[in-house]
Design a protein around this motif. Sequence first.
Motif, PDB file in Angstrom:
ATOM      1  N   THR A 160       0.830  -1.208   0.000  1.00 51.76           N
ATOM      2  CA  THR A 160       0.000   0.000   0.000  1.00 51.76           C
ATOM      3  C   THR A 160       0.863   1.257   0.000  1.00 51.76           C
ATOM      4  N   ALA A 161       1.961   1.267   0.809  1.00 54.84           N
ATOM      5  CA  ALA A 161       2.861   2.428   0.832  1.00 54.84           C
ATOM      6  C   ALA A 161       3.485   2.663  -0.544  1.00 54.84           C
ATOM      7  N   ALA A 162       3.862   1.573  -1.198  1.00 57.22           N
ATOM      8  CA  ALA A 162       4.460   1.720  -2.526  1.00 57.22           C
ATOM      9  C   ALA A 162       3.457   2.280  -3.523  1.00 57.22           C
ATOM     10  N   VAL A 163       2.214   1.846  -3.417  1.00 60.42           N
ATOM     11  CA  VAL A 163       1.185   2.333  -4.337  1.00 60.42           C
ATOM     12  C   VAL A 163       0.907   3.809  -4.108  1.00 60.42           C
ATOM     13  N   ILE A 164       0.874   4.265  -2.821  1.00 60.12           N
ATOM     14  CA  ILE A 164       0.623   5.679  -2.520  1.00 60.12           C
ATOM     15  C   ILE A 164       1.739   6.556  -3.078  1.00 60.12           C
ATOM     16  N   GLY A 165       2.989   6.125  -2.929  1.00 59.07           N
ATOM     17  CA  GLY A 165       4.115   6.898  -3.467  1.00 59.07           C
ATOM     18  C   GLY A 165       4.046   7.052  -4.967  1.00 59.07           C
ATOM     19  N   LEU A 166       3.747   5.980  -5.635  1.00 61.74           N
ATOM     20  CA  LEU A 166       3.619   6.038  -7.094  1.00 61.74           C
ATOM     21  C   LEU A 166       2.459   6.925  -7.508  1.00 61.74           C
ATOM     22  N   SER A 167       1.373   6.878  -6.745  1.00 64.26           N
ATOM     23  CA  SER A 167       0.216   7.727  -7.091  1.00 64.26           C
ATOM     24  C   SER A 167       0.558   9.211  -6.961  1.00 64.26           C
ATOM     25  N   PHE A 168       1.339   9.623  -5.917  1.00 60.52           N
ATOM     26  CA  PHE A 168       1.727  11.015  -5.739  1.00 60.52           C
ATOM     27  C   PHE A 168       2.586  11.493  -6.908  1.00 60.52           C
ATOM     28  N   LEU A 169       3.562  10.685  -7.316  1.00 61.45           N
ATOM     29  CA  LEU A 169       4.392  11.055  -8.468  1.00 61.45           C
ATOM     30  C   LEU A 169       3.563  11.212  -9.728  1.00 61.45           C
ATOM     31  N   LEU A 170       2.574  10.371  -9.868  1.00 58.92           N
ATOM     32  CA  LEU A 170       1.720  10.453 -11.048  1.00 58.92           C
ATOM     33  C   LEU A 170       0.910  11.747 -11.048  1.00 58.92           C
ATOM     34  N   VAL A 171       0.421  12.189  -9.871  1.00 58.56           N
ATOM     35  CA  VAL A 171      -0.351  13.436  -9.785  1.00 58.56           C
ATOM     36  C   VAL A 171       0.520  14.635 -10.138  1.00 58.56           C
ATOM     37  N   VAL A 172       1.766  14.677  -9.604  1.00 58.73           N
ATOM     38  CA  VAL A 172       2.686  15.786  -9.923  1.00 58.73           C
ATOM     39  C   VAL A 172       2.954  15.845 -11.416  1.00 58.73           C
ATOM     40  N   LEU A 173       3.173  14.690 -12.002  1.00 59.65           N
ATOM     41  CA  LEU A 173       3.443  14.643 -13.442  1.00 59.65           C
ATOM     42  C   LEU A 173       2.248  15.146 -14.234  1.00 59.65           C
ATOM     43  N   LEU A 174       1.058  14.827 -13.807  1.00 61.50           N
ATOM     44  CA  LEU A 174      -0.138  15.301 -14.497  1.00 61.50           C
ATOM     45  C   LEU A 174      -0.291  16.812 -14.369  1.00 61.50           C
ATOM     46  N   LEU A 175       0.028  17.407 -13.207  1.00 60.74           N
ATOM     47  CA  LEU A 175      -0.048  18.863 -13.036  1.00 60.74           C
ATOM     48  C   LEU A 175       0.934  19.588 -13.969  1.00 60.74           C
ATOM     49  N   ILE A 176       2.168  19.060 -14.066  1.00 60.56           N
ATOM     50  CA  ILE A 176       3.165  19.673 -14.960  1.00 60.56           C
ATOM     51  C   ILE A 176       2.681  19.628 -16.390  1.00 60.56           C
ATOM     52  N   LEU A 177       2.157  18.517 -16.786  1.00 64.33           N
ATOM     53  CA  LEU A 177       1.659  18.379 -18.155  1.00 64.33           C
ATOM     54  C   LEU A 177       0.497  19.339 -18.405  1.00 64.33           C
ATOM     55  N   ALA A 178      -0.362  19.547 -17.397  1.00 69.60           N
ATOM     56  CA  ALA A 178      -1.501  20.462 -17.577  1.00 69.60           C
ATOM     57  C   ALA A 178      -1.022  21.905 -17.737  1.00 69.60           C
ATOM     58  N   GLN A 179       0.008  22.318 -16.946  1.00 69.46           N
ATOM     59  CA  GLN A 179       0.545  23.676 -17.058  1.00 69.46           C
ATOM     60  C   GLN A 179       1.210  23.902 -18.404  1.00 69.46           C
ATOM     61  N   MET A 180       1.932  22.916 -18.881  1.00 69.36           N
ATOM     62  CA  MET A 180       2.580  23.027 -20.192  1.00 69.36           C
ATOM     63  C   MET A 180       1.533  23.138 -21.275  1.00 69.36           C
ATOM     64  N   TYR A 181       0.476  22.405 -21.156  1.00 73.60           N
ATOM     65  CA  TYR A 181      -0.588  22.474 -22.161  1.00 73.60           C
ATOM     66  C   TYR A 181      -1.267  23.845 -22.125  1.00 73.60           C
ATOM     67  N   LYS A 182      -1.427  24.414 -20.932  1.00 71.25           N
ATOM     68  CA  LYS A 182      -2.075  25.724 -20.800  1.00 71.25           C
ATOM     69  C   LYS A 182      -1.235  26.823 -21.442  1.00 71.25           C
ATOM     70  N   ASN A 183       0.087  26.803 -21.205  1.00 72.49           N
ATOM     71  CA  ASN A 183       0.980  27.800 -21.819  1.00 72.49           C
ATOM     72  C   ASN A 183       0.979  27.674 -23.335  1.00 72.49           C
ATOM     73  N   HIS A 184       0.952  26.487 -23.769  1.00 78.77           N
ATOM     74  CA  HIS A 184       0.937  26.260 -25.215  1.00 78.77           C
ATOM     75  C   HIS A 184      -0.317  26.850 -25.839  1.00 78.77           C
ATOM     76  N   GLN A 185      -1.435  26.686 -25.213  1.00 80.77           N
ATOM     77  CA  GLN A 185      -2.684  27.219 -25.759  1.00 80.77           C
ATOM     78  C   GLN A 185      -2.677  28.755 -25.766  1.00 80.77           C
ATOM     79  N   ARG A 186      -2.092  29.373 -24.746  1.00 76.39           N
ATOM     80  CA  ARG A 186      -2.054  30.824 -24.699  1.00 76.39           C
ATOM     81  C   ARG A 186      -1.198  31.386 -25.828  1.00 76.39           C
ATOM     82  N   ARG A 187      -0.034  30.824 -26.055  1.00 73.59           N
ATOM     83  CA  ARG A 187       0.809  31.288 -27.162  1.00 73.59           C
ATOM     84  C   ARG A 187       0.132  31.064 -28.496  1.00 73.59           C
TER      85      ARG A 187
END
Length: 479
Positions: free
Chosen positions: A422-449
């Motif tokens: 369970t601890a291993a799954v929670i750690g992997l889930s947190f990394l996945l959320v951070v990666l999704l936030l970065i991807l969302a910000q990059m997509y937002k900047n791209h749309q603005r330009r």
Amino acid sequence: MLLEYFIFGLISFLMTGAQCEVTEVLAEAGSQAVLPCKYSSSSSSSPAIIWSEADKGTVWRKQKSGLQYWGSSWLQGNQRVRCPHSQYESGDYSLQINNVREDDGGSYSCRVEHRDQVSETVVILRIIKVSFSPLAPIMGNDISITCNVTPWPIGASVQWTLNNSRFVPQTGITSKKVTAHSVMRMRVTAGLTGSWTCVVGYKGKEGQASATLAVKGIIQPSKDNTKVYTAVGSAVTFPCVFSYGLIPSHPVWEKLKPEFLFNPAPGRLPASFSPSSESQFPWDKSATLKEVELGDEGKYRCSGAVEGQRLTRNMQLVVAKIDSSDLSKKKGSVTLTCQLTDTSEVTDYEWVHVVYDLNGTKSVGSVQKGKTLSINTVSDENWGEWTCRFYGKEGVLGNVTYHIQQMSGLSEVKSTRLSHNTAAVIGLSFLLVVLLLILAQMYKNHQRRKRIFQYPALETIVHTISNEREERERNQVKE
């Protein structure tokens, strides 16, 4: 007949210069009988030998010249009598009769004539034969087992053996001797099947004859109240096989109520009970219980009508299971107990540890004795299957298996492993959320330009303003 034998022997005895002696020979019908005749002489010349049978004349004779003759009644079909030439020199003129029949029984005379001397030997041949009436009886009917002796020896003793064990008539069996035979009458049971031997003793000599009795009826199981062992949850087959070619009509299976001890009444069969349809033989009326429950134990009866008589066979189902208990104070241990609904035939218990590897290969580990077993469930070495085998006087009666994964000790080990996972799954889930936030910000900047590049004039104004701002900032730095 006895008077004729007496006259025959008396005449032989009264003959001039004759020496007469009587010999008894007991032989089984169908075997070879040897009638002894020996004469010793110092002379090298050949005697004349005459073998004859009372009331039937010459059987075989040899003249002094060496010529041999057979009686007309002994020449029919295969030649059954002979006197071996190899024994002549030793003075043995015994007569051999092959495949003796009942009508061969009687009085025989061997007359040896040598010069002026005559030696005569009288041999009484008695043929013993065992017969059954009827030949292949059905269980429950009556049968007569007869020991015929031809001719019957007055004052002879008769004993019976069944399968090489002496048979003593029990209650309900009549046994008597009549003029020509000894007979037993009894009710046919499965226990009468086998080799019957009649042993006849007379004047210090003993002869015997045997015959095999095949009883028709239910041959499997071979006796009543046979126990059938199985484990809870398993399938079991109740055998009910009639004799070959014996097709019963109206076959019936019943479960007997336990409360009726002397005259059991039929009860309700289990829901998963069904007659077996796999057999291609009409005399096989076995049945199957597909999934055994603890309450299915008890007596079952198979029956079928044959030639107007109803044949039955009772069987007892014994159900086995393993009880587990955490009575031990030590954490992570369990006690297993091998339980049977009937232990009257059980003489020993044995526990076998069975382990399977990743490839499914089976291996047998430790073996321990006793009805109960205490094991440590935390140890990896005890994981797998534990099989309880129970034995009787003739070997293994059955077995029942318990899986260690069902115990509480293994659940604790599993919960520990689950917390790490369970601890291993929670750690992997947190990394996945951070990666999704970065991807969302990059997509937002791209749309603005992308929206700005749609208006070139606006883009020029933005660049001009930006350049002027940078120019003012540099001038202020210089001042």
